[in-house]
Motif scaffolding. Sequence first.
Motif, short mmCIF file in Angstrom:
data_model
loop_
_atom_site.label_atom_id
_atom_site.label_comp_id
_atom_site.label_asym_id
_atom_site.label_seq_id
_atom_site.Cartn_x
_atom_site.Cartn_y
_atom_site.Cartn_z
N LEU A 112 75.40 74.25 18.08
CA LEU A 112 74.16 75.01 19.14
C LEU A 112 76.31 75.15 19.02
CD1 LEU A 112 72.92 74.51 22.11
CD2 LEU A 112 72.86 76.31 20.87
N THR A 113 77.13 73.68 18.61
CA THR A 113 78.51 73.93 18.28
C THR A 113 79.49 74.71 16.97
OG1 THR A 113 78.83 71.82 19.74
CG2 THR A 113 80.75 72.49 18.11
N ALA A 114 78.04 74.83 16.40
CA ALA A 114 78.73 76.13 15.19
C ALA A 114 78.35 76.77 15.32
CB ALA A 114 77.65 75.08 14.05
N ALA A 115 77.20 77.33 16.28
CA ALA A 115 76.91 78.71 16.45
C ALA A 115 77.73 79.82 17.74
CB ALA A 115 75.53 79.06 17.28
N ARG A 116 78.49 78.57 18.78
CA ARG A 116 79.72 78.70 19.25
C ARG A 116 80.69 79.23 18.61
NH1 ARG A 116 80.63 75.12 24.08
NH2 ARG A 116 81.30 74.34 21.81
N ASP A 117 81.54 78.38 17.48
CA ASP A 117 82.25 79.04 16.69
C ASP A 117 82.17 79.62 16.00
OD1 ASP A 117 83.91 76.69 17.71
OD2 ASP A 117 83.20 75.20 16.27
N LEU A 118 81.11 80.04 15.76
CA LEU A 118 80.61 81.20 15.21
C LEU A 118 80.21 83.15 15.43
CD1 LEU A 118 79.84 82.92 12.02
CD2 LEU A 118 77.63 82.50 13.15
N ILE A 119 80.33 82.99 16.95
CA ILE A 119 80.66 83.94 17.69
C ILE A 119 82.01 83.99 18.01
CG2 ILE A 119 80.16 84.94 20.20
CD1 ILE A 119 76.70 83.40 19.54
N ASP A 120 82.42 82.90 18.11
CA ASP A 120 83.97 83.10 18.65
C ASP A 120 84.66 84.33 17.34
OD1 ASP A 120 84.06 82.07 21.09
OD2 ASP A 120 84.76 79.97 20.76
N LYS A 122 83.35 85.97 14.97
CA LYS A 122 83.11 87.34 15.20
C LYS A 122 83.99 87.64 16.58
CE LYS A 122 78.40 87.40 13.24
NZ LYS A 122 76.76 87.49 13.83
N ILE A 123 83.61 87.62 17.12
CA ILE A 123 84.53 88.05 18.57
C ILE A 123 86.16 88.54 18.28
CG2 ILE A 123 86.12 88.08 21.48
CD1 ILE A 123 82.81 86.72 21.34
N GLY A 124 86.89 87.58 17.14
CA GLY A 124 88.22 87.69 17.36
C GLY A 124 88.03 88.52 16.15
N PHE A 125 86.96 89.09 15.35
CA PHE A 125 87.19 90.01 13.84
C PHE A 125 87.69 91.25 14.87
CE2 PHE A 125 85.01 92.46 11.31
CZ PHE A 125 85.66 92.62 9.99
N LEU A 126 86.08 91.54 15.32
CA LEU A 126 86.09 92.76 16.42
C LEU A 126 87.50 93.20 17.20
CD1 LEU A 126 82.33 92.48 17.97
CD2 LEU A 126 83.32 93.85 15.88
N ASP A 127 88.07 92.49 17.43
CA ASP A 127 89.35 92.70 18.48
C ASP A 127 90.27 93.12 17.22
OD1 ASP A 127 88.34 91.87 21.09
OD2 ASP A 127 89.38 89.93 20.47
N ASN A 128 90.48 92.33 16.45
CA ASN A 128 90.78 92.35 15.26
C ASN A 128 90.90 94.18 14.67
OD1 ASN A 128 92.67 90.09 15.53
ND2 ASN A 128 91.30 88.89 13.80
N PHE A 129 90.32 94.31 14.09
CA PHE A 129 88.89 95.82 13.61
C PHE A 129 89.32 96.81 14.59
CE2 PHE A 129 86.23 98.58 12.79
CZ PHE A 129 86.10 98.82 11.64
N SER A 130 89.49 96.41 15.98
CA SER A 130 89.19 97.16 16.92
C SER A 130 90.97 98.08 17.32
CB SER A 130 88.50 96.85 18.53
OG SER A 130 89.02 96.20 18.94
N SER A 143 86.61 85.13 24.97
CA SER A 143 85.41 84.30 24.14
C SER A 143 84.14 83.83 25.36
CB SER A 143 86.59 83.99 23.30
OG SER A 143 86.54 82.24 23.94
N TYR A 144 83.12 83.32 24.29
CA TYR A 144 81.74 82.81 24.93
C TYR A 144 82.53 81.12 25.20
CZ TYR A 144 79.36 87.54 24.89
OH TYR A 144 79.69 88.24 25.23
N GLY A 145 82.31 80.60 25.83
CA GLY A 145 82.50 78.90 25.98
C GLY A 145 83.45 77.72 26.20
N HIS A 146 84.48 78.97 26.16
CA HIS A 146 86.43 78.75 25.76
C HIS A 146 86.56 79.68 26.72
CE1 HIS A 146 85.92 76.08 22.50
NE2 HIS A 146 85.46 77.13 21.88
#
Length: 146
Positions: A112-120, A122-130, A143-146
Amino acid sequence: MSVCKALVVVLMVAVSVQHTTGMKRYNSGMQWSSNQGNSGKQLPDIGGLIKKKVGFKTGLLGGLIGLKAGLLQPIIGIGQSILGLKKGLVETKVNLVKPLLRPVFDIKRKKLTAARDLIDTKIGFLDNFSRSFGSSSNKRPMSYGH
């Protein structure tokens, strides 16, 4: 005491008073006389009548409760022993399963920690892309979890 019970007690006392005032009583002068003919009527001791009734009911209820407790004691003893055995069985099962489940929970926590890190990520990538397309919003989504 409920209203119905209070009315029953009052009715019983009233009947007792009427019954005892109409009865003949024995005088200390070895004569029988009637209370109805006396001009100065002596009322019976109502407190004594109530105490007798309460004492009778208390004795009757105490005897019934004692009988019930005596009859139920073996059943209660068996029930308590069965509950004690079940409690011991459950504690034994929990103590056996705890060491087996601890590694499983650790693995789940790591995944679950690894999945949360992966989601974070992806959110960072989308922020940079936008931002690269000049988005009008300068806010960074949480971000989720932090």
